[in-house]
Every structure is written in structure tokens, then in C-alpha cells.
Scaffold this motif. Structure first.
Motif, PDB file in Angstrom:
ATOM      1  N   SER A  54       0.851  -1.183   0.000  1.00 48.02           N
ATOM      2  CA  SER A  54       0.000   0.000   0.000  1.00 48.02           C
ATOM      3  C   SER A  54       0.891   1.238   0.000  1.00 48.02           C
ATOM      4  N   ASP A  55       0.503   2.234  -0.783  1.00 48.39           N
ATOM      5  CA  ASP A  55       1.270   3.476  -0.828  1.00 48.39           C
ATOM      6  C   ASP A  55       0.829   4.353   0.335  1.00 48.39           C
ATOM      7  N   SER A  56       1.196   3.911   1.541  1.00 52.13           N
ATOM      8  CA  SER A  56       0.823   4.578   2.789  1.00 52.13           C
ATOM      9  C   SER A  56       1.919   4.307   3.805  1.00 52.13           C
TER      10      SER A  56
ATOM     11  N   TYR B 269       0.770   1.156  -4.401  1.00 53.94           N
ATOM     12  CA  TYR B 269      -0.410   1.882  -4.870  1.00 53.94           C
ATOM     13  C   TYR B 269      -1.366   2.081  -3.701  1.00 53.94           C
ATOM     14  N   TYR B 270      -2.311   3.000  -3.882  1.00 57.45           N
ATOM     15  CA  TYR B 270      -3.339   3.271  -2.878  1.00 57.45           C
ATOM     16  C   TYR B 270      -4.683   3.334  -3.592  1.00 57.45           C
ATOM     17  N   ARG B 271      -5.711   2.887  -2.926  1.00 61.14           N
ATOM     18  CA  ARG B 271      -7.012   2.701  -3.595  1.00 61.14           C
ATOM     19  C   ARG B 271      -7.630   3.983  -4.147  1.00 61.14           C
TER      20      ARG B 271
ATOM     21  N   ASP C 247      -7.034  -1.933  -0.208  1.00 70.49           N
ATOM     22  CA  ASP C 247      -6.172  -1.867  -1.385  1.00 70.49           C
ATOM     23  C   ASP C 247      -6.042  -3.238  -2.041  1.00 70.49           C
TER      24      ASP C 247
END
Length: 237
Positions: free
Chosen positions: A15-17, A44-46, A76
Motif C-alpha cells: 500500500s502506498d501509505s 499503490y493506494y485505492r 487496497d
């Protein structure tokens, strides 16, 4: 687990977090030290554009690595699996983080068959289910989040919208939470929730020990508490 099974050629996605990026950074550092080769590492992030999600899915499809480590939040992960389902890649071995690997919603994706991962132990919080089921429509209407939950669950309106032809019928007070079967009423999979529960009580006991210690005849609710005082063993700063 990657080292244990002897997998030396893998792909990774996160996750891009803060959750995903920090977790994956720790994994990649350990993988390098163990001589594990990473073909690709995607994030990536949703809420990002679907084009980004499609690109990540295409990287996975075209890769030669058949083992993929996914340090991904459940929301995600669902988006990624839905995208991959449109054009399934060859069979892959998924390794999951605790955020998604135990999520029942993932069972509908055949792509995840055989996935392994780590999980927080499942637990039961005494009295929690009864507390949730005691929610009434009178209580729900006082809070926007609970109002939305109530209306979506029972397809009725707690606050009638006059003049609207699409308004839902008014709730009549006969709605019964015990008749629902959804994530709100399911208290059998309390993992992270139980950790929050225990952490809250740990802090509460620490604060009580500070304001009501043995040297005082009564609790001093006006005492100023420093964060480090709640730690055990105490920090000498």
C-alpha cells in the motif's frame, strides 16, 4: 517465510501509505541481507487513478517471479485482486501481511488460494457484542456515522427528507441489530480490535497508577502527567 521456503526470486507490492511503505522497506532490507532477489516492488493506494492500479497489475502479470509478498491494507488488496481477476496471471504464491490475509472478503478471489501470511491472534472481548447490539435508533440518530450505518443496514431513514421522491421509508423502531449478519455484528474475528482494547486498558491502568499511587490518600485528578510516565519500565529522561 520467504527464507524458510527457499524462495529467492520474488515480487513485492505494498500500500502506498505509512503502513505499506514502512513495512515493505523493512522487508526489502531483510531480503537484501538474506540474498533474496526482488524482481519488482510496486506501491499503490485505492484512491489513486485506476491507470496506476492497472499498471501495477500488468507488472505482476508480466513478471517471471511466481512468489509475491503483499504488504497491503485490505481495501487496497481487494482493488488489486479485482483488477487481476479481469485477466488472471499464472498461478502465484501469495504471502500476506496481517491487514488482509485473514480478511473473509478475500475468500471470494480464487487468486488467493494457498496464500500464507502472518496474523494477529483472534480473540473475544467479554461483553463487546452485547454492547454493540444495545445500539438503538435513538442513539444512532445522534451521530452521523451511526446514522449512515443504521440507514444502510435497514434501508430506512432516521431523518426523513421531505420533498424527495427517492427518500427511503422512515424507520419505525422495529429494526433489530440481532437479525443482521454483517461485519458490525460479527465479533468472532477481533484481532486488531482486541489489540486496541488491550492498549487502551494498559494506558488507563498506567494513568491510574500515576494519579492514585500508594503515597496519596486519594487520587489527584489535577496532576500533570508526562507521556514517558506511562511507560514500563519507567524512562529516566
Amino acid at each position: 517465510m520467504v527464507k524458510h521456503f527457499g524462495w529467492t526470486w520474488i515480487g513485492t507490492v505494498c500500500s502506498d501509505s505509512d503502513y505499506g511503505n514502512n513495512g515493505m522497506a523493512s522487508f526489502l532490507k531483510a531480503a537484501e541481507e538474506e540474498g533474496i532477489c526482488v524482481e519488482y516492488s510496486e506501491a499503490y493506494y485505492r484512491t489513486q487513478p485506476r491507470s496506476k492500479l492497472k499498471r501495477v497489475a500488468d507488472v505482476i502479470r508480466k513478471s517471471t517471479a511466481r512468489v509475491i509478498v503483499a504488504f497491503v491494507a485490505a481495501g487496497d488488496m481487494r482493488f488489486l485482486l479485482e483488477e487481476l481477476s479481469q485477466q488472471p496471471p499464472p498461478p502465484m504464491q501469495w504471502l500476506g501481511s496481517e491487514a488482509w490475509v485473514t480478511d473473509p472478503q478475500m475468500l471470494r478471489f480464487s487468486l488467493c488460494i494457498g496464500a500464507v501470511g502472518v496474523a494477529i491472534p483472534r480473540s473475544v472481548i467479554p461483553g463487546f457484542r452485547n454492547f454493540l447490539l444495545d445500539l438503538s435508533s435513538e442513539q444512532a440518530v445522534k451521530f452521523p456515522l451511526l446514522t449512515e450505518f443504521w440507514e444502510n443496514s435497514f434501508s430506512c431513514s432516521l431523518k426523513q427528507q421531505t420533498g424527495s421522491s427517492t427518500a427511503m421509508p422512515a424507520c419505525n423502531g422495529t429494526e433489530d441489530l440481532r437479525a443482521l449478519h454483517n461485519p458490525y455484528t460479527d465479533t468472532s474475528q477481533l484481532r486488531v480490535t482486541n489489540m486496541v482494547y488491550k492498549a487502551t486498558y494498559a494506558i488507563a491502568h498506567a494513568l491510574q497508577g500515576i494519579v492514585c499511587n500508594e503515597k496519596r490518600d486519594k487520587c489527584d485528578k489535577n496532576i500533570k502527567v508526562e507521556p514517558r510516565q506511562t511507560l514500563w519500565p519507567p524512562m529516566n529522561l
